[in-house]
Design a protein around this motif. Structure first.
Motif, mmCIF file in Angstrom:
data_model
loop_
_atom_site.group_PDB
_atom_site.id
_atom_site.type_symbol
_atom_site.label_atom_id
_atom_site.label_comp_id
_atom_site.label_asym_id
_atom_site.label_seq_id
_atom_site.Cartn_x
_atom_site.Cartn_y
_atom_site.Cartn_z
ATOM 1 N N MET A 656 9.547 6.501 -72.875
ATOM 2 C CA MET A 656 10.477 5.927 -71.910
ATOM 3 C C MET A 656 9.762 5.354 -70.682
ATOM 4 O O MET A 656 10.041 4.236 -70.270
ATOM 5 N N ASP A 657 8.828 6.119 -70.110
ATOM 6 C CA ASP A 657 8.181 5.669 -68.883
ATOM 7 C C ASP A 657 7.070 4.654 -69.142
ATOM 8 O O ASP A 657 6.864 3.741 -68.349
ATOM 9 N N ILE A 658 6.349 4.812 -70.239
ATOM 10 C CA ILE A 658 5.237 3.897 -70.523
ATOM 11 C C ILE A 658 5.691 2.753 -71.447
ATOM 12 O O ILE A 658 5.452 1.584 -71.160
ATOM 13 N N LYS A 659 6.367 3.104 -72.564
ATOM 14 C CA LYS A 659 6.804 2.068 -73.509
ATOM 15 C C LYS A 659 8.133 1.442 -73.106
ATOM 16 O O LYS A 659 8.574 0.473 -73.723
ATOM 17 N N HIS A 660 8.793 2.024 -72.119
ATOM 18 C CA HIS A 660 10.047 1.491 -71.569
ATOM 19 C C HIS A 660 11.185 1.444 -72.581
ATOM 20 O O HIS A 660 12.030 0.549 -72.535
ATOM 21 N N ASN A 661 11.218 2.428 -73.507
ATOM 22 C CA ASN A 661 12.396 2.568 -74.361
ATOM 23 C C ASN A 661 13.564 3.027 -73.499
ATOM 24 O O ASN A 661 13.375 3.766 -72.525
ATOM 25 N N SER A 662 14.765 2.611 -73.852
ATOM 26 C CA SER A 662 15.932 2.965 -73.037
ATOM 27 C C SER A 662 16.353 4.415 -73.219
ATOM 28 O O SER A 662 17.118 4.945 -72.424
ATOM 29 N N GLY A 663 15.868 5.069 -74.265
ATOM 30 C CA GLY A 663 16.200 6.472 -74.500
ATOM 31 C C GLY A 663 15.442 7.011 -75.684
ATOM 32 O O GLY A 663 14.872 6.260 -76.466
ATOM 33 N N LEU A 664 15.435 8.350 -75.811
ATOM 34 C CA LEU A 664 14.852 9.002 -76.979
ATOM 35 C C LEU A 664 15.965 9.313 -77.961
ATOM 36 O O LEU A 664 17.052 9.749 -77.556
ATOM 37 N N THR A 665 15.707 9.098 -79.232
ATOM 38 C CA THR A 665 16.736 9.378 -80.220
ATOM 39 C C THR A 665 17.260 10.797 -80.048
ATOM 40 O O THR A 665 16.498 11.744 -79.844
ATOM 41 N N PHE A 666 18.579 10.933 -80.101
ATOM 42 C CA PHE A 666 19.256 12.192 -79.768
ATOM 43 C C PHE A 666 18.754 13.377 -80.583
ATOM 44 O O PHE A 666 18.837 14.523 -80.156
ATOM 45 N N ILE A 667 18.203 13.121 -81.761
ATOM 46 C CA ILE A 667 17.825 14.215 -82.650
ATOM 47 C C ILE A 667 16.464 14.812 -82.299
ATOM 48 O O ILE A 667 16.139 15.934 -82.705
ATOM 49 N N LEU A 668 15.658 14.088 -81.506
ATOM 50 C CA LEU A 668 14.303 14.555 -81.212
ATOM 51 C C LEU A 668 14.275 15.886 -80.454
ATOM 52 O O LEU A 668 13.558 16.806 -80.862
ATOM 53 N N PRO A 669 15.018 16.049 -79.336
ATOM 54 C CA PRO A 669 14.963 17.336 -78.640
ATOM 55 C C PRO A 669 15.382 18.502 -79.531
ATOM 56 O O PRO A 669 14.823 19.598 -79.448
ATOM 57 N N PHE A 670 16.360 18.246 -80.388
ATOM 58 C CA PHE A 670 16.864 19.302 -81.262
ATOM 59 C C PHE A 670 15.806 19.716 -82.281
ATOM 60 O O PHE A 670 15.461 20.890 -82.410
ATOM 61 N N LEU A 671 15.269 18.733 -82.999
ATOM 62 C CA LEU A 671 14.259 19.045 -84.010
ATOM 63 C C LEU A 671 12.992 19.600 -83.374
ATOM 64 O O LEU A 671 12.353 20.496 -83.929
ATOM 65 N N MET A 672 12.628 19.075 -82.210
ATOM 66 C CA MET A 672 11.415 19.535 -81.544
ATOM 67 C C MET A 672 11.511 21.023 -81.199
ATOM 68 O O MET A 672 10.562 21.777 -81.405
ATOM 69 N N PHE A 673 12.672 21.439 -80.685
ATOM 70 C CA PHE A 673 12.799 22.853 -80.336
ATOM 71 C C PHE A 673 12.754 23.729 -81.581
ATOM 72 O O PHE A 673 12.047 24.743 -81.621
ATOM 73 N N ILE A 674 13.514 23.351 -82.611
ATOM 74 C CA ILE A 674 13.560 24.184 -83.814
ATOM 75 C C ILE A 674 12.183 24.308 -84.450
ATOM 76 O O ILE A 674 11.725 25.401 -84.808
ATOM 77 N N PHE A 675 11.470 23.183 -84.568
ATOM 78 C CA PHE A 675 10.174 23.231 -85.240
ATOM 79 C C PHE A 675 9.101 23.892 -84.381
ATOM 80 O O PHE A 675 8.281 24.654 -84.891
ATOM 81 N N LEU A 676 9.108 23.633 -83.072
ATOM 82 C CA LEU A 676 8.117 24.282 -82.220
ATOM 83 C C LEU A 676 8.401 25.769 -82.098
ATOM 84 O O LEU A 676 7.475 26.589 -82.042
ATOM 85 N N LEU A 677 9.659 26.150 -82.067
ATOM 86 C CA LEU A 677 10.008 27.562 -81.998
ATOM 87 C C LEU A 677 9.543 28.282 -83.259
ATOM 88 O O LEU A 677 8.900 29.330 -83.195
ATOM 89 N N ALA A 678 9.856 27.683 -84.417
ATOM 90 C CA ALA A 678 9.525 28.340 -85.678
ATOM 91 C C ALA A 678 8.038 28.225 -86.007
ATOM 92 O O ALA A 678 7.359 29.223 -86.279
#
Length: 789
Positions: A656-678
């Motif tokens: 977002m800050d460097i590549k200037h995408n308007s947002g992160l796909t909604f599923i990324l925070p969800f999958l990131m937490f589940i996979f990093l947690l596990a």
């Protein structure tokens, strides 16, 4: 250190030889070694049998994200309104466009051909209905819309082939060209030209893992032996999950892609846990089979609890209200469960069969671990200066975490473009040429009026005018503006009186209804036939009840798959409600990709708050059981939370800050937490169980140092493998899809940070600082002095 003065206290504690976990997993190891050839035979035969007798996972996946929404979502309520037109959430349209090869208008013979073709296509298996879409304003083209039955869009390739085959069998006038168009046809043709994505992900992941393991082991057999169980499970789990899908299990196409990455990544991790310990045993002088059994007794528990944390985290997804998440957990958990079984049976058998040849020609199996080298220096720094290491690491992660404040949800769409020269590419070009105001991916606006439009068509005038003037929409089509053809309320009423309700299936012979007075002249007949087909196309905008009406519009915000269109959804819905109130509509709704993505994003954020606490509590309980401690699980889970926030912050910074995408796909925070947690807990478990094991014999500081030296290579190798497989997922599976790339790269970066900073620096430093409190309320290791002299 004078060990004699400490010896009497040692016997007050359970020795490792009497540890129940060591006994259980040692017995499993002995069984796998004793029946090694039988183990290999069972797994190979079972996998081939599953592939041969069970269905393919590709045929069982559901790719429509919106079909996973709960029934109370606004998009689902709007789809229920669309059911008045015979549509369902799973109805996928395929456009059939017919155009003249010259500048002449379509003739009566051409229209008759279209009617015959429509009648023929309705008989194709998997086709729900075929509708008239109407002529273009230039009179040179006409379209049919083929709606597929509910399950056909999971793997539409066979049905698209059947439609094309049927088209080829209907005799066509020489002056016409005919092609398929639309997203379904585009995806099929694109897939044919580029090959299947999941196969590419599998091959890319396997190739990456083999190359990396060759560099790590410097032996040709070790990578293959490590990878073979994971590869077999990838092949086996697909048919098993597909068979369950036949009995009601819902599986998304995302689950199919992630299954390959997760099983190969986690399976290779479990393989590394064992194979490094076997190599260590051989280095200490044990015979290969003895080394395998001893390694199983030591890391079998770690592998099992590692898999259990992943399975628990995945099954916690079943508590999500968004079915894409709730249905993601069970298929992936099945894959990890099979991987655990293979890791405890097949891998020990293979290591017992190949023995020292596993590491040939490398001499590493004959060496011992020392404090020299990278991990010796790292362990020395952590043990001597734990507070600066901990504080520095937390400050770095904290700074990255601040970027989470800039996070904004983005879409998860993207439009597939047909490959040049394909049938659908030609069809898309014809649609653009002859229907310039028609969107290839329209947003549909529905109203339920108090009276039928046949009795009172005036609300249609008001709705068309208001929507056309609204700043949220462009190119609005509806009952009074069909493909650029203007229709007056008087014409609408007149046609209704003459032809009756608009038919979705004009007569197969291409003639007018029997009760219609046919003009005697050829020109008059041809004009009336055109009017009749135009009127029939109104069945797409006016439901049979005459009260539910539909308008198709393009969004000013842009393509419906974009973040801008997603964010515009509340304003779009407010505008539609305003129009509905002005005509006293009893109900209204908006159907399309943008509103569906908006609802998905909102539900995803609320699901994160619901699922995360459940996963944390259950994984905390598992860690407490494994480590016999109430303190260690707390800081281990906190470390994952901090790592998660830092990883998400890093993704925000990059995308977002460097590549200037308007947002992160909604599923990324969800999958990131589940996979990093596990998966993050996998490495926690390996390091902490090794510290616990070493602390039976040496002071805690020395135990931490020795554990880092012996597990450092394992953890970093496993982290590189897992991060690499997600990188392959990003660049191979996400080819042409920025959202998939964001997911893969985000997870890959998170795992690397977790591996090289949290697991190998922050967690060991915390262990050293807490000392004997790590094991509270047990007194594990307290028989040895805490002073490391």
């Amino acid at each position: 250190m004078n060990m004699q003065t400490k010896a009497p206290h040692f016997h007050h504690h359970q020795s490792e030889e009497n540890d129940a976990g060591y006994k259980i997993f040692g017995a499993i190891g002995r069984f796998a070694v004793k029946f090694k050839w039988l183990m290999v035979l069972i797994w190979i035969v079972g996998t081939f049998a599953a592939v041969h007798y069970l269905p393919s996972l590709t045929n069982a996946t559901q790719s429509d994200n919106s079909s996973f929404l709960p029934s109370n979502a606004p998009s689902e309520k709007a789809i229920n309104l669309a059911s008045a037109f015979g549509k369902t959430a799973n109805s996928a349209p395929v456009q059939v466009i017919v155009a003249t090869n010259n500048s002449a208008s379509l003739s009566a013979a051409d229209l008759s051909y279209l009617s015959n073709l429509q009648s023929s296509l309705t008989k194709v298996s998997g086709v729900d209905s075929v509708r008239v879409a109407g002529q273009s304003s230039d009179g040179q083209a006409d379209q049919l819309v083929v709606l597929l039955s509910g399950g056909s869009n999971t793997n539409p390739t066979p049905l698209i082939n059947s439609i094309r085959s049927d088209i080829s069998k209907v005799s066509k006038p020489s002056d016409l060209q005919i092609h398929l168009a639309g997203q379904v046809a585009d995806e099929v043709d694109s897939s044919k030209k580029s090959g299947t994505t999941d196969t590419k992900v599998q091959l890319g992941s396997i190739g990456f893992i083999i190359v990396l393991l060759l560099l790590i082991f410097r032996a040709p057999l070790a990578p293959l032996i490590t990878l073979l169980p994971a590869a077999l499970v990838v092949v086996l789990s697909g048919p098993v999950i597909a068979e369950l899908a036949k009995h009601g299990l819902k599986v998304s196409s995302l689950a199919q892609l992630l299954l390959t990455v997760l099983v190969l990544g986690a399976g290779t991790d479990y393989g590394l846990f064992l194979i490094f310990r076997v190599r260590e045993g051989m280095a200490s002088g044990l015979a290969p089979k003895e080394a395998v059994v001893r390694a199983m007794s030591r890391v079998g528990e770690s592998i099992t609890f590692s898999a259990a944390t992943v399975i628990v985290a995945l099954l916690s997804l079943t508590f999500a209200s968004f079915q894409l998440y709730s249905t993601l957990g069970i298929p992936l958990a099945i894959g990890i469960g099979l991987m655990l079984l293979a890791g405890l049976t097949l891998l020990p058998a293979l290591l017992a069969i190949f023995g020292r040849a596993t590491f040939w020609p490398s001499k590493r199996a004959k060496t011992t671990y020392t404090k020299s080298g990278l991990w010796g220096r790292v362990s020395s720094s952590v043990v001597k200066r734990p507070v600066p290491v901990l504080v520095g690491g937390l400050m770095f992660l904290g700074i990255l975490s601040l970027f989470v404040l800039h996070y904004q949800s983005g879409g998860f769409g993207g439009t597939t473009v047909a490959a040049n020269g394909t049938d659908s590419a030609l069809g898309d070009n014809l649609v653009k040429k002859h229907y310039p105001t028609t969107s290839a991916n329209p947003t549909e606006i529905l109203f339920v009026l108090p009276q039928t439009v046949w009795q009172n068509p005036e609300p249609l005038v008001s709705i068309q005018s208001q929507l056309s003037k609204a700043p949220e929409f462009t190119d609005v089509s509806g009952p009074l503006d069909l493909n650029g053809i203007k229709i007056t309320p008087q014409q609408l009423t007149s046609w209704y009186k003459e032809f009756g309700p608009p038919s979705t299936n004009p007569s197969a012979e291409g003639t007018l209804p029997k009760n219609v007075i046919v003009p005697s002249s050829t020109t008059g007949y041809q004009n009336m036939l055109r009017e009749y087909r135009t009127y029939s196309a109104l069945a797409n905008f006016i439901a049979p009840n005459g009260k539910t009406v539909q308008f198709a519009a393009s969004l000013t915000a842009g393509d419906p798959s974009t973040t801008q269109a997603l964010n515009a959804t509340p304003v779009v819905r407010a505008r539609v409600q305003q129009v509905a109130d002005s005509v006293h509509a009893t109900n209204s709704g908006v159907v399309g990709e943008a509103p569906a993505l908006y609802d998905i994003s909102s539900i995803s954020n609320s699901d994160l708050k619901r699922v995360v606490p459940i996963a944390i509590v259950i994984i905390g309980i598992l860690l407490a059981i494994l480590l016999r401690s109430l303190i260690a699980p707390v800081y281990l889970i906190i470390s994952v939370g901090i790592s998660y926030l830092a990883s998400l912050g890093l993704s925000v910074l990059i995308f977002m800050d460097i590549k200037h995408n308007s947002g992160l796909t909604f599923i990324l925070p969800f999958l990131m937490f589940i996979f990093l947690l596990a998966l993050g807990e996998d490495y926690n478990i390996l390091v902490m169980t090794r510290i616990r094991e070493e602390a039976r014999h040496v002071p805690l500081k020395k135990a931490v140092s020795q554990a880092l030296i012996t597990t450092g290579t394992t953890v970093t190798s496993a982290g590189l493998v897992l991060a690499g497989t997600f990188a392959v997922f990003a660049f191979v599976g996400g080819s042409g899809s920025p959202e998939i790339q964001d997911i893969g790269i985000g997870l890959s970066l998170g795992i690397l940070m977790d591996t090289f900073l949290v697991r190998t620096l922050i967690v060991p430093a915390t262990v050293v600082i807490l000392g004997k409190w790590n094991w509270w309320p047990t007194k594990h290791g307290s028989w040895i002095s805490e002073e490391d002299k």
